[in-house]
Design a protein around this motif. Structure first.
Motif, PDB file in Angstrom:
ATOM      1  N   ARG A 131      31.105  35.070  28.266  1.00 26.49           N
ATOM      2  CA  ARG A 131      32.247  34.886  29.177  1.00 26.49           C
ATOM      3  C   ARG A 131      31.788  34.942  30.639  1.00 26.49           C
ATOM      4  NH1 ARG A 131      37.521  34.810  28.669  1.00 26.49           N
ATOM      5  NH2 ARG A 131      37.451  35.369  26.475  1.00 26.49           N
ATOM      6  N   MET A 132      30.927  35.903  30.959  1.00 25.80           N
ATOM      7  CA  MET A 132      30.439  36.048  32.331  1.00 25.80           C
ATOM      8  C   MET A 132      29.657  34.804  32.751  1.00 25.80           C
ATOM      9  SD  MET A 132      27.486  36.647  34.326  1.00 25.80           S
ATOM     10  CE  MET A 132      26.353  37.049  33.028  1.00 25.80           C
ATOM     11  N   LEU A 133      28.715  34.377  31.924  1.00 22.87           N
ATOM     12  CA  LEU A 133      27.879  33.228  32.284  1.00 22.87           C
ATOM     13  C   LEU A 133      28.720  31.965  32.447  1.00 22.87           C
ATOM     14  CD1 LEU A 133      24.760  32.436  32.576  1.00 22.87           C
ATOM     15  CD2 LEU A 133      25.165  31.282  30.415  1.00 22.87           C
ATOM     16  N   ASN A 134      29.610  31.721  31.503  1.00 16.13           N
ATOM     17  CA  ASN A 134      30.441  30.514  31.578  1.00 16.13           C
ATOM     18  C   ASN A 134      31.365  30.530  32.796  1.00 16.13           C
ATOM     19  OD1 ASN A 134      29.322  29.363  29.300  1.00 16.13           O
ATOM     20  ND2 ASN A 134      30.867  30.196  27.916  1.00 16.13           N
ATOM     21  N   THR A 135      31.835  31.689  33.178  1.00 19.65           N
ATOM     22  CA  THR A 135      32.710  31.797  34.343  1.00 19.65           C
ATOM     23  C   THR A 135      31.922  31.670  35.644  1.00 19.65           C
ATOM     24  OG1 THR A 135      34.219  33.228  33.122  1.00 19.65           O
ATOM     25  CG2 THR A 135      34.374  33.287  35.528  1.00 19.65           C
TER      26      THR A 135
END
Length: 192
Positions: free
Chosen positions: A60-64
């Motif tokens: 989630r962090m990387l994609n955001t």
């Protein structure tokens, strides 16, 4: 396959303990390349556990942060890509580096450079782009990858184990592996 896709990082974490017991029984594990490369594999397992289990919001962090995704839970980085990049590619290269360090020290150099890529990405890139002080994977990158990398390069020079050819092969391979990680996220973005 679903179990593997959702628990590969737990399996790696569990596998780290027999390796640590083996190293503890051998002793002097900070003074030889073989042990340092096995510790590097253990560090990879713990790093992946931090990213995907506890606290575990790396996808989630990387994609955001990096991709401004409308579907940060699974696009473009998704669980299948994470398994391929980390569980297949990462485990294979790090284990091979530990197993074959005498014949291919350059492979150890390459995997250590992947670890250093993680140090840079987790410490600076993700935090600057995400305007955060922490992201999953940062603690193990700083506390495990960074000191192991420093010790690895110190030992291979102190014991005169490294050759120019090891660097000629290992450095470009390490850079290529870091780039391949990013490319795989793009190439496998639609596979669930």
């Amino acid at each position: 396959m679903q179990f593997i896709k959702t628990h590969w990082f737990d399996i790696g974490f569990i596998l780290s303990f027999p390796i640590l017991i083996m190293l503890w029984k051998q002793g002097n594990f900070f003074d030889n390349v073989s042990s340092l490369l096995w510790l590097s594999l253990v560090s990879l397992f713990w790093h992946q556990f931090e990213e995907y289990r506890y606290p575990g919001y790396f996808i989630r962090m990387l994609n955001t942060v990096m991709y401004k995704s409308d579907n940060p839970a699974s696009y473009p980085l998704n669980p299948f890509t994470s398994l391929i990049v980390n569980g297949v590619m990462g485990w294979t290269f790090y284990a091979a580096a530990a197993l074959f360090y005498q014949q291919a020290l350059w492979l150890g150099i390459a995997t250590i450079l992947v670890s250093m890529g993680n140090v840079i990405a987790h410490t600076f890139l993700f935090n600057i782009k995400g305007k955060t002080l922490y992201n999953p994977g940062m603690a193990t990158a700083i506390l495990l990858f960074l000191p192991l990398a420093c010790r690895f390069f110190y030992i291979i020079h102190q014991q005169q184990l490294v050759t120019s050819l090891d660097y000629v092969i290992g450095v470009p391979l390490g850079i290529a592996l870091n780039v391949m990680i990013l490319k795989l996220i793009d190439w496998l973005k639609n596979i669930r």
